[in-house]
Design a protein around this motif. Structure first.
Motif, short mmCIF file in Angstrom:
data_model
loop_
_atom_site.label_atom_id
_atom_site.label_comp_id
_atom_site.label_asym_id
_atom_site.label_seq_id
_atom_site.Cartn_x
_atom_site.Cartn_y
_atom_site.Cartn_z
N PRO A 244 0.80 -1.24 0.00
CA PRO A 244 0.00 0.00 0.00
C PRO A 244 0.82 1.27 0.00
O PRO A 244 0.29 2.35 -0.25
CB PRO A 244 -0.82 -0.11 1.28
CG PRO A 244 0.02 -0.96 2.18
CD PRO A 244 0.72 -1.94 1.30
N ASN A 245 2.12 1.20 0.30
CA ASN A 245 2.97 2.40 0.36
C ASN A 245 3.87 2.47 -0.86
O ASN A 245 4.37 1.45 -1.34
CB ASN A 245 3.82 2.37 1.63
CG ASN A 245 2.97 2.24 2.88
OD1 ASN A 245 2.14 3.09 3.18
ND2 ASN A 245 3.17 1.15 3.63
N GLY A 246 4.07 3.69 -1.36
CA GLY A 246 4.98 3.86 -2.48
C GLY A 246 6.37 3.36 -2.13
O GLY A 246 6.96 2.53 -2.83
N ILE A 247 6.91 3.87 -1.02
CA ILE A 247 8.19 3.41 -0.46
C ILE A 247 8.08 3.45 1.05
O ILE A 247 7.59 4.44 1.62
CB ILE A 247 9.37 4.30 -0.93
CG1 ILE A 247 9.56 4.20 -2.44
CG2 ILE A 247 10.66 3.90 -0.21
CD1 ILE A 247 10.67 5.08 -2.98
N GLY B 280 3.38 -3.11 3.51
CA GLY B 280 3.45 -4.03 2.39
C GLY B 280 4.51 -5.10 2.59
O GLY B 280 5.27 -5.11 3.55
N TRP B 281 4.51 -6.03 1.65
CA TRP B 281 5.53 -7.08 1.66
C TRP B 281 6.92 -6.44 1.65
O TRP B 281 7.15 -5.42 1.00
CB TRP B 281 5.40 -7.95 0.41
CG TRP B 281 4.23 -8.88 0.40
CD1 TRP B 281 2.92 -8.56 0.28
CD2 TRP B 281 4.29 -10.31 0.48
NE1 TRP B 281 2.15 -9.69 0.29
CE2 TRP B 281 2.95 -10.78 0.40
CE3 TRP B 281 5.32 -11.23 0.61
CZ2 TRP B 281 2.63 -12.13 0.46
CZ3 TRP B 281 5.02 -12.58 0.65
CH2 TRP B 281 3.69 -13.02 0.58
N ALA B 282 7.84 -7.05 2.36
CA ALA B 282 9.23 -6.61 2.28
C ALA B 282 9.77 -6.94 0.90
O ALA B 282 9.49 -8.01 0.35
CB ALA B 282 10.06 -7.31 3.36
N THR B 283 10.51 -6.04 0.31
CA THR B 283 11.03 -6.24 -1.05
C THR B 283 12.52 -5.92 -1.10
O THR B 283 13.07 -5.22 -0.24
CB THR B 283 10.31 -5.34 -2.06
OG1 THR B 283 10.60 -3.96 -1.77
CG2 THR B 283 8.81 -5.55 -2.02
N ILE B 284 13.16 -6.45 -2.13
CA ILE B 284 14.52 -6.10 -2.49
C ILE B 284 14.48 -5.74 -3.96
O ILE B 284 13.94 -6.51 -4.76
CB ILE B 284 15.50 -7.27 -2.25
CG1 ILE B 284 15.53 -7.62 -0.77
CG2 ILE B 284 16.89 -6.93 -2.75
CD1 ILE B 284 16.40 -8.84 -0.46
N PRO C 38 4.23 5.77 -8.78
CA PRO C 38 5.10 4.77 -8.15
C PRO C 38 5.33 3.53 -9.01
O PRO C 38 6.27 2.78 -8.76
CB PRO C 38 4.33 4.41 -6.88
CG PRO C 38 2.90 4.66 -7.22
CD PRO C 38 2.90 5.85 -8.13
N GLU C 39 4.49 3.32 -10.05
CA GLU C 39 4.64 2.13 -10.89
C GLU C 39 5.97 2.07 -11.61
O GLU C 39 6.49 0.99 -11.91
CB GLU C 39 3.51 2.05 -11.92
CG GLU C 39 2.12 1.87 -11.32
CD GLU C 39 1.48 3.18 -10.94
OE1 GLU C 39 2.14 4.24 -11.08
OE2 GLU C 39 0.31 3.18 -10.50
N HIS C 40 6.53 3.24 -11.92
CA HIS C 40 7.74 3.28 -12.74
C HIS C 40 8.93 3.87 -11.97
O HIS C 40 9.79 4.52 -12.55
CB HIS C 40 7.49 4.09 -14.01
CG HIS C 40 6.32 3.60 -14.81
ND1 HIS C 40 5.09 4.23 -14.80
CD2 HIS C 40 6.18 2.51 -15.61
CE1 HIS C 40 4.25 3.56 -15.57
NE2 HIS C 40 4.88 2.52 -16.08
N ALA D 147 7.07 -0.18 -6.57
CA ALA D 147 7.61 -0.37 -7.92
C ALA D 147 8.27 -1.73 -8.07
O ALA D 147 8.17 -2.36 -9.14
CB ALA D 147 8.62 0.73 -8.24
N ASP D 148 8.95 -2.21 -7.03
CA ASP D 148 9.64 -3.50 -7.13
C ASP D 148 8.66 -4.64 -7.35
O ASP D 148 8.96 -5.60 -8.07
CB ASP D 148 10.45 -3.76 -5.85
CG ASP D 148 11.56 -2.75 -5.66
OD1 ASP D 148 11.97 -2.14 -6.67
OD2 ASP D 148 12.01 -2.57 -4.52
N VAL D 149 7.51 -4.55 -6.73
CA VAL D 149 6.50 -5.60 -6.88
C VAL D 149 5.73 -5.42 -8.19
O VAL D 149 5.49 -6.37 -8.93
CB VAL D 149 5.53 -5.60 -5.69
CG1 VAL D 149 4.44 -6.65 -5.86
CG2 VAL D 149 6.30 -5.83 -4.40
#
Length: 655
Positions: free
Chosen positions: A321-324, A450-454, A493-495, A521-523
């Motif tokens: 739900p968050n951009g970053i 949101g999910w943790a991302t790398i 945030p998509e790009h 963006a990563d997801v």
């Protein structure tokens, strides 16, 4: 005359007979080259964010598509060979050996393959631009795709279709060797025997189909499925499989027998179309049963992939739900990150800083979180006031009211959210040295974090968040470890993949092991690209499969037409006009094409309606999308029906 000259002469003189077979091969070349061209198109490779996954996905899809093409073309070739058995018998009578006839067929296949490759690669090159732009549109990219004829794609297509030519030659050689000379001249003159239909088995077919429809229409949330899931699955399988087989084996024969016993049976053209169908029941049973079940599976696969693509956009927003969002890295790094975001093409729209308490779960985490293996080990406690403030900031109707030890777990993605009455609230204990007992009032399907991302690796795990009352939070703050999180909402945030990578680098400098970072963006890039590629490949595969299934009926009816041409010639001499013959053919083919279509649509719709759409009621446009897919499936069958009726009439009218 040399053998190759005879081959060229055959191709020129019988080019009309070769048309169906040639069209099948050209379609196969177009589809395979289109996929291969996409895999090596430089414009597309420059646009996609995950080139390796994209190429692997296209490669796997092209292999699966080519397998379907092989099956489709080999089936067409078997029909083609049966149509030419008299011709081969004449060659054997004139002194040609089986080996020479096999070489002649191989030369013919090479000539047709050459024509197919030339036409297919040329058309595939133009279509690859169209389908490439469609794929990019699905992936939400606006860049254009240029015409491309990659040498790698041409090479693989030529190699695979040369291999297919060898397989076709082997199939043709086996077909020629297995049939004796006398049988070749009498090919098509042996008729199938009608089966004896049983009213009891015909009734059993109806009962089995009705039982399957009843069980499926109850829905997975019904008491029947919740309490007797295994029995329901067995009943459904037996009803669908057994009912479909008996429908074509017994019920169709019985209904034709009933029609034949009517008083007005000899009036009009009823006798013309029913008498032929009664001799086809035995041969049609296996084919029509397989086509029905495979058709239902294809519709289900297509609908699943389309629905997955449709909900993916909202699913990414719900999952991230968050951009970053990241764990507070210190004032200096936080200021640098803020400056980096503001200087990018994705300026800050909203910003929040949250305080949570990191603790450990003593109780089994499955009590509070469905599928706990997808959640990080530490449990984050959050004050109800901060949670309600954040929910109001987002505009979501997810507020909570908690007192004392009451708590709400944020188990985003749960199949069934739960609310527990005060007397049945399960206990959930957290803490190490100082333990806190919470009473779970609700398991909520909502993502605060949101999910943790790398960057470049999509999702890792979800943070385990439990919302507690303000008083309980103040007590937990004294014994637990405070964690500060920074949440950014940014423009477009998509790009923002490049920005995400830079923020991840800045926030990770000197961070503790296992620190939290999440980026929309990563997801988004990976999930949307994956679902778009899946949709694109599945749509191609489904279209080819539907054409292959309909072709099974199509080619069989053309075989029947060739076998019945003599009977229709006799009927014409007896005074039956062309109008009645054409009407009889249409009614006969309706009886063949309609039942598999109707049964496949009914089976698939029941599963989609009660086991897919039932859990996706937040997407009101999905039923319309499913109906469009069913309509396309019906149009393919309508095309083959009309084509079969036209060609059937021409075949029986030749004599």
């Amino acid at each position: 005359m040399k053998l190759f000259d005879l081959t060229l002469r055959n191709v020129r003189r019988n080019f009309r007979l070769y048309t169906i077979y040639l069209v099948s091969m050209i379609i196969g070349v177009i589809i395979h080259f289109t996929f291969s061209a996409l895999m090596f198109n430089p414009d597309i490779l420059d646009m996609v964010k995950n080139r390796g996954n994209f190429q692997n996905g296209i490669r796997i899809a092209s292999v699966v598509v080519f397998v379907f093409i092989i099956v489709f073309i080999l089936y067409a070739n078997s029909f083609f060979m049966r149509q030419r058995q008299r011709e081969f018998g004449l060659y054997l009578l004139l002194g040609l050996s089986e080996r020479q006839i096999t070489w002649m067929v191989f030369y013919e296949t090479l000539i047709l393959s050459g024509i197919s490759l030339s036409a297919g690669i040329l058309l595939g090159g133009f279509l690859s631009k169209l389908f490439g732009m469609l794929l990019m549109k699905l992936m939400q990219y606006e860049e254009t795709v240029s015409f491309s004829f990659p040498l790698q794609a041409i090479g693989t297509t030529v190699a695979l279709f040369l291999l297919l030519s060898v397989i076709i030659a082997v199939q043709s050689h086996i077909a020629i060797r297995r049939v004796q000379l006398v049988e070749l001249f009498h090919a098509g003159e042996t008729a199938e025997k009608p089966i004896r239909s049983s009213p009891v088995l015909a009734l059993l077919a109806v009962l089995l189909l009705g039982e399957a429809v009843f069980v499926l229409s109850r829905g997975m949330n019904s008491a029947l499925w919740r309490e007797h899931a295994t029995v329901c699955m067995i009943l459904t399988a037996v009803g669908v499989l057994g009912g479909t087989y008996l429908f074509f084996r017994q019920f169709s024969g019985w209904i034709l027998g009933v029609i034949s016993r009517r008083r007005r049976y000899y009036e009009g053209n009823t006798m013309l179309w029913t008498s032929s169908l009664r001799f086809q029941v035995r041969g049609n049973t296996s084919n029509l049963t397989f086509i029905t079940l495979a058709g239902a599976a294809i519709i289900l696969l297509t609908c699943f992939v389309v629905v997955n693509y449709r909900v993916q956009f909202d699913a990414v927003r719900m999952n991230v739900p968050n951009g970053i969002a990241f764990e507070y890295p210190g004032e200096r790094a936080s200021a640098a990150i803020r400056s980096t975001i503001e200087a990018s093409e994705h300026p800050v729209k909203d910003y929040r800083r949250l305080e949570l308490i990191r603790t450990q779960a003593v109780t089994d985490r499955s009590v509070a979180f469905e599928n706990p293996q997808y959640y990080e080990e530490p449990v984050l406690l959050m004050a109800a006031r901060d949670y309600n403030s954040l929910v109001a900031w987002r505009g979501d109707d997810e507020r909570v009211q908690l007192r004392g030890e009451e708590a709400v777990s944020l188990s985003q993605g749960t199949d069934l959210a739960r609310t527990y009455p005060p007397e049945a609230q399960p206990e959930f204990v957290v803490g190490a040295a100082s333990r806190t007992t919470l009473r779970l009032a609700e398991m909520k399907d909502y993502a605060l974090l949101g999910w943790a991302t790398i960057p470049g690796h999509s999702m890792e795990k979800k943070p385990a968040v439990i919302v507690i009352s303000d008083g309980a939070f103040e007590q937990a703050r004294q014994a637990g470890e405070a964690v500060m999180l920074e949440l950014y909402q940014i423009r477009d945030p998509e790009h923002a993949e490049d920005l995400s990578a830079e923020v991840y680098r800045l926030a990770g400098e000197g961070a503790r092991p296992g620190w939290y970072y999440s980026s929309y963006a990563d997801v988004y890039s990976i999930q949307i690209e994956s679902s778009s590629l899946l949709l694109f490949a599945a749509a191609f595969l489904a279209l080819i499969a539907v054409f292959a299934l309909a072709s099974v009926v199509y080619f069989r009816q053309l075989k029947v037409a060739a076998e019945e041409a003599r009977q229709y010639a006799v009927l014409r001499k007896l005074g039956v006009d062309n109008r009645r013959i054409r009407s009889a053919i249409r009614k006969q083919l309706v009886f063949i094409f309609a039942p598999p279509l109707i049964l496949a649509v009914v089976f698939s719709w029941l599963v989609i309606r009660y086991y897919m759409l039932e859990s996706l009621q937040d997407f009101p446009d999905l039923p319309g999308i499913v109906l469009v897919i069913l309509g396309i499936y019906g149009l393919v069958y309508l095309f083959f029906y009309l084509s079969s009726a036209s060609l059937y009439y021409r075949i029986v009218n030749q004599r």
